[in-house]
Design an enzyme around this catalytic site. Structure first.
Site, PDB file in Angstrom:
ATOM      1  N   HIS A 232      45.014  39.599  30.658  1.00 13.98           N
ATOM      2  CA  HIS A 232      45.593  40.784  31.307  1.00 13.98           C
ATOM      3  C   HIS A 232      44.915  41.078  32.651  1.00 13.98           C
ATOM      4  CE1 HIS A 232      42.288  41.859  28.686  1.00 13.98           C
ATOM      5  NE2 HIS A 232      42.068  42.945  29.416  1.00 13.98           N
TER       6      HIS A 232
ATOM      7  N   HIS B 279      32.968  18.464  46.686  1.00 12.03           N
ATOM      8  CA  HIS B 279      31.680  18.058  46.119  1.00 12.03           C
ATOM      9  C   HIS B 279      31.680  17.953  44.604  1.00 12.03           C
ATOM     10  CE1 HIS B 279      29.106  19.406  49.815  1.00 12.03           C
ATOM     11  NE2 HIS B 279      30.076  18.565  50.141  1.00 12.03           N
TER      12      HIS B 279
HETATM   13  C1  RB5 Z   1      38.865  41.741  30.227  1.00 14.08           C
HETATM   14  O1  RB5 Z   1      38.641  43.102  30.267  1.00 14.08           O
HETATM   15  C2  RB5 Z   1      37.744  40.983  30.918  1.00 14.08           C
HETATM   16  O2  RB5 Z   1      36.595  41.041  30.149  1.00 14.08           O
HETATM   17  C3  RB5 Z   1      38.161  39.563  31.167  1.00 14.08           C
HETATM   18  O3  RB5 Z   1      39.301  39.551  31.965  1.00 14.08           O
HETATM   19  C4  RB5 Z   1      37.158  38.697  31.898  1.00 14.08           C
HETATM   20  O4  RB5 Z   1      36.664  39.306  33.041  1.00 14.08           O
HETATM   21  C5  RB5 Z   1      36.114  38.092  31.077  1.00 14.08           C
HETATM   22  O5  RB5 Z   1      35.248  37.344  31.537  1.00 14.08           O
END
Ligand code: RB5
Length: 143
Positions: free
Chosen positions: A8, A97
């Protein structure tokens, strides 16, 4: 064909990239997520990384909020080299690289405009080979 997957945190950026890929002559393969509801990034990234690992596609694009979780999942696969990129220059270097085969983008930290430029750079930049081949070959040599 370029597979692309996001959670998301990268959903909107994924949609923008799909549009751009079509415009510049690639065929995007949309591997989800398909709505902005919260999902777990490993569920989206494993299937894409598996296909890159098996050689089904040459390059892939993954996106989560930070780009880190997605990159961590993808790099569990031995023939995946996923690079977390946040600038045009870093993207060029990831190909030149590191011979990166997956571009990991931080959906919440860069503009769509920059992401589109980076995608193009990633897909068009060649691996330099030479001294970098030896180094890339050592990546999987866990000690
Ligand atoms: C989702 O909230 C977030 O944790 C995910 O998109 C990401 O950044 C995880 O590494």
């Amino acid at each position: 064909m370029i597979p692309i997957a996001a959670d998301h945190g990268g959903f909107e950026m994924k949609e923008a990239i799909i549009g751009e890929l079509k415009k510049i002559g690639y065929t995007p393969v949309n591997m989800g997520t398909f709505a902005s509801e919260s999902v777990d990034y490993p569920d989206l990234i494993h299937p894409l990384a598996k296909e890159i690992n098996e050689g089904k596609y040459l390059f892939g694009i993954i996106i989560c909020g930070s780009g880190n979780g997605a990159q961590m999942v993808a790099n569990k696969y031995p023939d995946v080299r996923a690079a977390l990129c946040w600038s045009e220059e870093i993207t060029k270097l990831a190909r030149r690289h590191n011979d990166a085969n997956i571009l990991s983008l931080p959906g919440r930290f860069i503009t769509h405009n920059l992401a589109l430029k980076m995608v193009k750079i990633f897909l068009e930049t060649e691996f330099e080979g030479g001294r970098h081949t030896k180094r890339v070959n050592k990546i999987n040599q866990v000690r």
